[in-house]
Design a protein around this motif. Sequence first.
Motif, PDB file in Angstrom:
ATOM      1  N   LEU A  18      -6.522   1.103 -13.188  1.00  0.00           N
ATOM      2  CA  LEU A  18      -5.185   1.671 -13.268  1.00  0.00           C
ATOM      3  C   LEU A  18      -5.005   2.278 -14.659  1.00  0.00           C
ATOM      4  CD1 LEU A  18      -2.713  -0.934 -11.700  1.00  0.00           C
ATOM      5  CD2 LEU A  18      -3.242   1.330 -10.798  1.00  0.00           C
ATOM      6  N   ARG A  19      -4.200   3.310 -14.731  1.00  0.00           N
ATOM      7  CA  ARG A  19      -3.792   3.839 -16.032  1.00  0.00           C
ATOM      8  C   ARG A  19      -2.281   3.771 -16.121  1.00  0.00           C
ATOM      9  NH1 ARG A  19      -4.494   9.732 -18.966  1.00  0.00           N
ATOM     10  NH2 ARG A  19      -2.831  10.299 -17.513  1.00  0.00           N
ATOM     11  N   LEU A  20      -1.819   2.986 -17.054  1.00  0.00           N
ATOM     12  CA  LEU A  20      -0.389   2.865 -17.308  1.00  0.00           C
ATOM     13  C   LEU A  20       0.027   3.873 -18.377  1.00  0.00           C
ATOM     14  CD1 LEU A  20      -0.059  -1.024 -17.467  1.00  0.00           C
ATOM     15  CD2 LEU A  20      -0.104   0.478 -15.462  1.00  0.00           C
ATOM     16  N   SER A  21       1.254   4.330 -18.258  1.00  0.00           N
ATOM     17  CA  SER A  21       1.805   5.262 -19.243  1.00  0.00           C
ATOM     18  C   SER A  21       3.086   4.690 -19.835  1.00  0.00           C
ATOM     19  CB  SER A  21       2.114   6.613 -18.600  1.00  0.00           C
ATOM     20  OG  SER A  21       0.958   7.221 -18.086  1.00  0.00           O
ATOM     21  N   CYS A  22       3.297   4.962 -21.095  1.00  0.00           N
ATOM     22  CA  CYS A  22       4.531   4.597 -21.791  1.00  0.00           C
ATOM     23  C   CYS A  22       5.026   5.860 -22.484  1.00  0.00           C
ATOM     24  CB  CYS A  22       4.265   3.499 -22.798  1.00  0.00           C
ATOM     25  SG  CYS A  22       5.647   3.164 -23.914  1.00  0.00           S
TER      26      CYS A  22
END
Length: 125
Positions: A18-22
Amino acid sequence: QVQLVESGGGLVQPGGSLRLSCSASGSIVRINNVHWYRQAPGKQRESVAVISWGGTTSYADSAKGRVTISRDVAKTTVYLQMNNLKPEDTAVYYCYADEIKYYGGLILHTTFASWGLGTPVTVSS
């Protein structure tokens, strides 16, 4: 006013990625030290990784080798790439900024200790 918004969480099978973004909204000038934390059910919130304004990164021992923190060119979005996910990675993932400088109109503001609302990650088959 500035906000941190996380996205990218979801359900993934063990071994998946998964790639999380903030992302920081508003007229951002500088964000000092963006951290990713996670909180599993019934456990305390723990640090996962951090990236400084200068690009220096640091990782928790549990994340080393499987997690990469990075950011976009504008330095307003920070990513958390997670590979080879395990069921014990199941948690709500939060981003946190030590300090954010931003413009509200023509006035430079500084806000400290900013948290996002989190994005849930579930690793399960």
